[in-house]
Design a protein around this motif. Structure first.
Motif, PDB file in Angstrom:
ATOM      1  N   ILE A  34       0.814  -1.203   0.000  1.00 58.79           N
ATOM      2  CA  ILE A  34       0.000   0.000   0.000  1.00 58.79           C
ATOM      3  C   ILE A  34       0.850   1.257   0.000  1.00 58.79           C
ATOM      4  CG2 ILE A  34      -1.754   1.277   1.294  1.00 58.79           C
ATOM      5  CD1 ILE A  34      -2.783  -1.336   2.332  1.00 58.79           C
ATOM      6  N   ALA A  35       2.014   1.197   0.621  1.00 58.13           N
ATOM      7  CA  ALA A  35       2.801   2.410   0.809  1.00 58.13           C
ATOM      8  C   ALA A  35       3.112   3.106  -0.506  1.00 58.13           C
ATOM      9  CB  ALA A  35       4.098   2.080   1.529  1.00 58.13           C
ATOM     10  N   ARG A  36       3.343   2.321  -1.586  1.00 59.02           N
ATOM     11  CA  ARG A  36       3.710   2.946  -2.854  1.00 59.02           C
ATOM     12  C   ARG A  36       2.548   3.737  -3.430  1.00 59.02           C
ATOM     13  NH1 ARG A  36       6.227  -2.066  -3.298  1.00 59.02           N
ATOM     14  NH2 ARG A  36       4.470  -2.928  -4.440  1.00 59.02           N
ATOM     15  N   ASN A  37       1.304   3.352  -3.075  1.00 59.82           N
ATOM     16  CA  ASN A  37       0.138   4.056  -3.595  1.00 59.82           C
ATOM     17  C   ASN A  37      -0.215   5.278  -2.754  1.00 59.82           C
ATOM     18  OD1 ASN A  37      -0.202   2.100  -5.575  1.00 59.82           O
ATOM     19  ND2 ASN A  37      -1.361   0.786  -4.193  1.00 59.82           N
ATOM     20  N   ILE A  38      -0.038   5.166  -1.438  1.00 61.31           N
ATOM     21  CA  ILE A  38      -0.457   6.245  -0.538  1.00 61.31           C
ATOM     22  C   ILE A  38       0.620   7.302  -0.408  1.00 61.31           C
ATOM     23  CG2 ILE A  38      -0.982   6.756   1.864  1.00 61.31           C
ATOM     24  CD1 ILE A  38      -2.545   4.216   1.978  1.00 61.31           C
ATOM     25  N   LEU A  39       1.853   6.899  -0.311  1.00 57.07           N
ATOM     26  CA  LEU A  39       2.954   7.830  -0.134  1.00 57.07           C
ATOM     27  C   LEU A  39       3.646   8.023  -1.476  1.00 57.07           C
ATOM     28  CD1 LEU A  39       4.241   6.314   3.183  1.00 57.07           C
ATOM     29  CD2 LEU A  39       2.902   8.374   2.912  1.00 57.07           C
ATOM     30  N   GLN A  40       3.444   9.186  -2.066  1.00 60.88           N
ATOM     31  CA  GLN A  40       3.857   9.377  -3.442  1.00 60.88           C
ATOM     32  C   GLN A  40       5.284   9.902  -3.550  1.00 60.88           C
ATOM     33  OE1 GLN A  40       0.685  11.666  -5.195  1.00 60.88           O
ATOM     34  NE2 GLN A  40      -0.795  10.032  -4.921  1.00 60.88           N
ATOM     35  N   ALA A  54       5.616  22.917  -0.117  1.00 63.50           N
ATOM     36  CA  ALA A  54       4.977  22.233  -1.238  1.00 63.50           C
ATOM     37  C   ALA A  54       4.564  20.850  -0.738  1.00 63.50           C
ATOM     38  CB  ALA A  54       5.939  22.132  -2.415  1.00 63.50           C
ATOM     39  N   TRP A  55       3.299  20.664  -0.508  1.00 63.15           N
ATOM     40  CA  TRP A  55       2.810  19.453   0.127  1.00 63.15           C
ATOM     41  C   TRP A  55       2.814  18.284  -0.849  1.00 63.15           C
ATOM     42  CZ3 TRP A  55       2.379  19.755   5.209  1.00 63.15           C
ATOM     43  CH2 TRP A  55       2.196  21.021   5.786  1.00 63.15           C
ATOM     44  N   THR A  56       3.283  17.159  -0.375  1.00 66.36           N
ATOM     45  CA  THR A  56       3.195  15.916  -1.146  1.00 66.36           C
ATOM     46  C   THR A  56       1.902  15.210  -0.740  1.00 66.36           C
ATOM     47  OG1 THR A  56       5.601  15.685  -1.174  1.00 66.36           O
ATOM     48  CG2 THR A  56       4.301  13.720  -1.653  1.00 66.36           C
ATOM     49  N   PRO A  57       1.000  14.972  -1.689  1.00 69.72           N
ATOM     50  CA  PRO A  57      -0.304  14.416  -1.302  1.00 69.72           C
ATOM     51  C   PRO A  57      -0.220  12.943  -0.916  1.00 69.72           C
ATOM     52  CG  PRO A  57      -0.168  14.631  -3.676  1.00 69.72           C
ATOM     53  CD  PRO A  57       1.078  15.265  -3.125  1.00 69.72           C
ATOM     54  N   ILE A  96       7.779  15.744  10.818  1.00 69.24           N
ATOM     55  CA  ILE A  96       6.814  15.700   9.716  1.00 69.24           C
ATOM     56  C   ILE A  96       5.641  16.625  10.004  1.00 69.24           C
ATOM     57  CG2 ILE A  96       5.274  14.201   8.385  1.00 69.24           C
ATOM     58  CD1 ILE A  96       7.060  11.857   9.086  1.00 69.24           C
ATOM     59  N   SER A  97       5.162  17.309   8.964  1.00 71.58           N
ATOM     60  CA  SER A  97       3.913  18.067   9.034  1.00 71.58           C
ATOM     61  C   SER A  97       2.871  17.397   8.155  1.00 71.58           C
ATOM     62  CB  SER A  97       4.108  19.517   8.571  1.00 71.58           C
ATOM     63  OG  SER A  97       4.705  20.310   9.567  1.00 71.58           O
ATOM     64  N   LEU A  98       1.628  17.444   8.603  1.00 70.00           N
ATOM     65  CA  LEU A  98       0.485  16.970   7.828  1.00 70.00           C
ATOM     66  C   LEU A  98      -0.506  18.118   7.691  1.00 70.00           C
ATOM     67  CD1 LEU A  98      -0.062  13.535   9.618  1.00 70.00           C
ATOM     68  CD2 LEU A  98       0.837  13.844   7.307  1.00 70.00           C
ATOM     69  N   LYS A  99      -1.162  18.201   6.538  1.00 70.90           N
ATOM     70  CA  LYS A  99      -2.120  19.281   6.323  1.00 70.90           C
ATOM     71  C   LYS A  99      -3.331  18.759   5.558  1.00 70.90           C
ATOM     72  CE  LYS A  99      -2.660  23.957   4.386  1.00 70.90           C
ATOM     73  NZ  LYS A  99      -3.157  24.545   5.640  1.00 70.90           N
ATOM     74  N   GLN A 100      -4.518  19.179   6.001  1.00 71.91           N
ATOM     75  CA  GLN A 100      -5.743  18.879   5.275  1.00 71.91           C
ATOM     76  C   GLN A 100      -5.796  19.810   4.068  1.00 71.91           C
ATOM     77  OE1 GLN A 100      -7.439  16.558   7.387  1.00 71.91           O
ATOM     78  NE2 GLN A 100      -8.390  15.833   5.488  1.00 71.91           N
ATOM     79  N   LEU A 101      -5.846  19.248   2.878  1.00 74.86           N
ATOM     80  CA  LEU A 101      -5.788  20.026   1.650  1.00 74.86           C
ATOM     81  C   LEU A 101      -7.175  20.466   1.201  1.00 74.86           C
ATOM     82  CD1 LEU A 101      -3.144  17.857  -0.252  1.00 74.86           C
ATOM     83  CD2 LEU A 101      -2.754  19.865   1.196  1.00 74.86           C
ATOM     84  N   GLU A 102      -7.205  21.405   0.270  1.00 76.51           N
ATOM     85  CA  GLU A 102      -8.485  21.967  -0.181  1.00 76.51           C
ATOM     86  C   GLU A 102      -9.357  20.933  -0.879  1.00 76.51           C
ATOM     87  OE1 GLU A 102      -7.766  25.414  -2.537  1.00 76.51           O
ATOM     88  OE2 GLU A 102      -6.947  26.588  -0.866  1.00 76.51           O
ATOM     89  N   ASP A 103      -8.745  19.896  -1.450  1.00 76.27           N
ATOM     90  CA  ASP A 103      -9.537  18.854  -2.112  1.00 76.27           C
ATOM     91  C   ASP A 103      -9.991  17.775  -1.140  1.00 76.27           C
ATOM     92  OD1 ASP A 103      -7.213  17.542  -1.518  1.00 76.27           O
ATOM     93  OD2 ASP A 103      -6.751  16.931  -3.573  1.00 76.27           O
ATOM     94  N   ASP A 104      -9.869  18.058   0.171  1.00 80.77           N
ATOM     95  CA  ASP A 104     -10.254  17.131   1.248  1.00 80.77           C
ATOM     96  C   ASP A 104      -9.292  15.957   1.406  1.00 80.77           C
ATOM     97  OD1 ASP A 104     -12.379  18.543   2.212  1.00 80.77           O
ATOM     98  OD2 ASP A 104     -13.889  17.502   1.018  1.00 80.77           O
ATOM     99  N   GLY A 105      -8.180  15.975   0.686  1.00 80.76           N
ATOM    100  CA  GLY A 105      -7.145  14.989   0.919  1.00 80.76           C
ATOM    101  C   GLY A 105      -6.195  15.482   1.998  1.00 80.76           C
ATOM    102  N   VAL A 106      -5.074  14.791   2.162  1.00 81.24           N
ATOM    103  CA  VAL A 106      -4.063  15.151   3.156  1.00 81.24           C
ATOM    104  C   VAL A 106      -2.698  15.195   2.471  1.00 81.24           C
ATOM    105  CG1 VAL A 106      -2.905  14.463   5.297  1.00 81.24           C
ATOM    106  CG2 VAL A 106      -5.369  14.112   5.040  1.00 81.24           C
ATOM    107  N   GLY A 107      -1.917  16.231   2.797  1.00 81.44           N
ATOM    108  CA  GLY A 107      -0.559  16.317   2.301  1.00 81.44           C
ATOM    109  C   GLY A 107       0.433  16.186   3.433  1.00 81.44           C
ATOM    110  N   TYR A 108       1.671  15.772   3.107  1.00 84.72           N
ATOM    111  CA  TYR A 108       2.707  15.665   4.129  1.00 84.72           C
ATOM    112  C   TYR A 108       3.964  16.382   3.663  1.00 84.72           C
ATOM    113  CZ  TYR A 108       5.300  12.073   1.530  1.00 84.72           C
ATOM    114  OH  TYR A 108       6.028  11.392   0.584  1.00 84.72           O
ATOM    115  N   PHE A 109       4.796  16.763   4.618  1.00 81.46           N
ATOM    116  CA  PHE A 109       6.072  17.410   4.326  1.00 81.46           C
ATOM    117  C   PHE A 109       7.099  16.926   5.338  1.00 81.46           C
ATOM    118  CE2 PHE A 109       9.330  20.655   4.609  1.00 81.46           C
ATOM    119  CZ  PHE A 109       9.580  20.954   3.279  1.00 81.46           C
TER     120      PHE A 109
END
Length: 359
Positions: A34-40, A54-57, A96-109
């Motif tokens: 799963i990691a390869r699909n969720i963590l881009q 620049a958030w990685t979704p 690590i930072s996590l952010k709720q994105l405008e498209d309702d997904g989550v990004g990480y940095f």
């Protein structure tokens, strides 16, 4: 009192994924697949005033993870809100930072890490992403109409998987305490670890190793405002040092026991009672049907699950009955269902739910 083994969920309320095999380990989809699909893609360079993050979704929807219902709800006291819908914390040696994105997904940095691939896998593990929240909630909604109604307003409330030592110390600090003081105590202990960086005005540290925690004295903790919890932390660190294979290995080994075995093991440590042990089991040891029973959870149970217990005293026997009632209702992931019901009772969430829920 020994608690009976958790029963399997009723067939009609169990999601298809879970009906195939009730083994907990087989219910968790393999991380490597799963990691390869969720963590881009790899993280971007460190942000500056002229080069914002620049958030990685993450390949995940709001219904699987909504940060404001996961981080500030009492599971962990080490993550800070560092921006609008943004939370920052240390996962092992990674900042690590996590952010709720405008498209309702989550990004990480990744602010800091020495191994980007390991950081992404550790993030995946920390977020318990091997478990589908949507699949679990399908079953919970079938067996509980009230849960189905609440889920429409409180989607994405996940249970985290923390490091056991870190979780243990946090919940010893939480005993008879409030969030502000717990956070202050946990921050004090965290500063014994390696400094990782500053984000949003907060300093972040890797959680200290057991050897560092053993060197902290009771006097030092009392002067920092820990009160009677100081002796429990010092006593627990000493007890862990004497465990077979070392305290960290011993804590990890509790994942291989049944719930009662894990609770009994944790309860052998100074300052760890049944409720604190259940929190540690649920939030760090893969004991997904652990139910931390306190006054609030008991009140939820007497209103919706076991009304016959209303007016009783919260004795160990009653705690056991409350826990069994949750497991009988929701099955092997009862702790995840209880977490949502607990969050719904928080003042911040009550204020946004329709009044019909409380009439």
């Amino acid at each position: 009192m020994k608690r009976p083994k958790a029963p399997s969920p009723p067939p009609q309320s169990t999601p298809p994924m879970l009906r195939r095999d009730l083994s907990i380990t087989k219910q968790l989809r393999p991380i490597s697949k799963i990691a390869r699909n969720i963590l881009q893609s790899s993280p971007q360079p460190l942000p500056t005033s002229t080069n914002p993050i620049a958030w990685t979704p993450l390949n995940i929807s709001k219904s699987e993870l909504y940060l404001p219902l996961t981080f500030p709800t009492g599971q962990t006291f080490r993550w800070k809100q560092t921006g609008p819908l943004q939370y920052t914390g240390a996962i092992g040696p990674h900042l690590i930072s996590l952010k709720q994105l405008e498209d309702d997904g989550v990004g990480y940095f990744l602010h800091f890490t020495e191994d980007e691939d390991k950081a992404r896998l550790d993030l995946f593990d920390f977020l318990n992403m091997g478990i589908s929240l949507n699949e679990l909630w399908k079953g919970f909604k079938v067996c509980d109409e009230r849960f189905a109604q609440l889920a429409g307003f409180l989607e994405g409330a996940r249970v985290l998987k923390q490091e056991p030592l870190e979780c243990l110390v946090q919940f010893i600090c939480s005993s008879n305490n409030n969030i502000q003081r717990i956070t202050k105590m946990v921050d004090f202990i965290s500063r014994k670890g390696k400094f990782l960086g500053c984000v949003g005005g907060f300093d972040f540290f890797e959680f200290p190793k057991l050897d560092s925690l053993v060197s902290v004295s009771e006097t030092e903790l009392r002067e920092a405002g820990f009160g009677y919890r100081a002796k429990y932390i010092v006593g627990t660190m000493a007890a862990l040092q004497s465990k077979p294979g070392g305290g960290v290995e011993w804590l990890d080994s509790l994942r291989n026991l049944d719930l009662q075995g894990a609770i009994d093991g944790l309860s052998s440590l100074p300052g760890v009672g049944p409720k604190v042990a259940a929190c540690i089991a649920l939030f760090s040891l893969d004991q997904h049907h652990a139910i931390p029973v306190d006054t609030h959870v008991w009140q939820i149970a007497t209103r919706y699950l076991v009304p016959e217990l209303a007016g009783t005293r919260l004795t160990p026997k009653i705690c056991s009955r409350v826990s069994d009632a949750f497991v009988s209702k929701y099955g092997r992931y009862a702790g995840w269902a209880q977490t949502l019901l607990f969050i719904a009772e928080l003042p911040s969430q009550k204020a946004i739910l329709p009044s019909s829920f409380w009439e």
